[in-house]
Design a protein around this motif. Sequence first.
Motif, PDB file in Angstrom:
ATOM      1  N   TRP A   1      54.362  59.166  37.679  1.00 19.67           N
ATOM      2  CA  TRP A   1      53.351  60.143  38.088  1.00 19.67           C
ATOM      3  C   TRP A   1      52.280  60.383  37.020  1.00 19.67           C
ATOM      4  CZ3 TRP A   1      57.855  63.623  40.000  1.00 19.67           C
ATOM      5  CH2 TRP A   1      58.232  63.232  41.300  1.00 19.67           C
TER       6      TRP A   1
ATOM      7  N   HIS B   1      48.240  59.086  37.307  1.00 19.86           N
ATOM      8  CA  HIS B   1      47.240  60.144  37.185  1.00 19.86           C
ATOM      9  C   HIS B   1      46.261  59.825  36.055  1.00 19.86           C
ATOM     10  CE1 HIS B   1      46.484  64.795  37.095  1.00 19.86           C
ATOM     11  NE2 HIS B   1      45.374  64.110  37.143  1.00 19.86           N
TER      12      HIS B   1
ATOM     13  N   LEU C   1      47.241  66.752  40.263  1.00 16.85           N
ATOM     14  CA  LEU C   1      47.680  65.928  41.389  1.00 16.85           C
ATOM     15  C   LEU C   1      49.003  66.463  41.911  1.00 16.85           C
ATOM     16  CD1 LEU C   1      47.048  62.172  40.420  1.00 16.85           C
ATOM     17  CD2 LEU C   1      45.646  63.638  41.890  1.00 16.85           C
TER      18      LEU C   1
ATOM     19  N   HIS D   1      52.556  65.580  43.964  1.00 16.74           N
ATOM     20  CA  HIS D   1      53.429  64.433  44.194  1.00 16.74           C
ATOM     21  C   HIS D   1      54.592  64.886  45.075  1.00 16.74           C
ATOM     22  CE1 HIS D   1      51.218  62.268  41.095  1.00 16.74           C
ATOM     23  NE2 HIS D   1      51.315  63.359  40.361  1.00 16.74           N
TER      24      HIS D   1
ATOM     25  N   THR E   1      51.280  67.091  38.474  1.00 19.08           N
ATOM     26  CA  THR E   1      50.865  66.622  37.159  1.00 19.08           C
ATOM     27  C   THR E   1      49.500  67.226  36.849  1.00 19.08           C
ATOM     28  OG1 THR E   1      49.940  64.586  38.128  1.00 19.08           O
ATOM     29  CG2 THR E   1      52.162  64.462  37.184  1.00 19.08           C
TER      30      THR E   1
ATOM     31  N   SER F   1      47.978  62.957  30.860  1.00 16.24           N
ATOM     32  CA  SER F   1      48.596  63.601  32.009  1.00 16.24           C
ATOM     33  C   SER F   1      50.069  63.866  31.724  1.00 16.24           C
ATOM     34  CB  SER F   1      48.467  62.724  33.257  1.00 16.24           C
ATOM     35  OG  SER F   1      49.172  63.296  34.340  1.00 16.24           O
TER      36      SER F   1
END
Length: 225
Positions: free
Chosen positions: A131, A135, A145, A147, A188, A201
């Motif tokens: 993740w 990102h 973001l 997820h 994230t 990130s």
Amino acid sequence: MTYLDITIEDHVIPQLLTSALEAYDIQHPMGRKKLDRLETFGLLWGYVIPEREDRSPRVISSLATVETSALRKNDSVQPDLDSLNLKIEFVRKYWPHLEVVGTFHSHPYSSLKETREIRGWEGSDGDFEFWPSIHESLFPATPFLAHLIVTVAKMDKRGWALPKEIADNSGLEMSMDNRKIWITSYGTEIIEDVDTLNKKSVVMDRFPNLDVPALTNRIINGAIG
């Protein structure tokens, strides 16, 4: 500590559930074999509302696309970066009001017992590495973001139950026919590395607050309350 809210609009849910169920139930050619109970992967599209004094930042997903070119296995899924970039460029050209706001993938398990024993609806070590990587590499200009993990397990008996919250309202658990399904959320964010002063990130420390109006009684509860 930043808190993240995630809203998944109603018409996104069928795409998430049907893609996870297809990968779970349908046998897919893999060389000379056919395999079911595969993972699948896709992107979430929509927009991000920035943080304000009286509310947390919110990711709103109004569309989902499935990565049919992803390398899918029983215990992992690897999207094709060329495919991701193709979709990003295409959508940006013809639907400029949309941007990638997250990812989703599925976790398939053969039984409810197995899923509960290992808490299969939670993120894996590979998820927590992937993740932030996607990102940071593809969407560094997007501050947050979402997820999602859609976990599917087979039940011995058919049943149906209203969705119930799990893990501090970060997800939902429900029964549909002979399957148990979980939708779990993570977030994230892009932060500044204190050592290098570069942007990176990281997975957010706190679970997001997941709002899925299509799967809750929010409207009924609001009317009664």
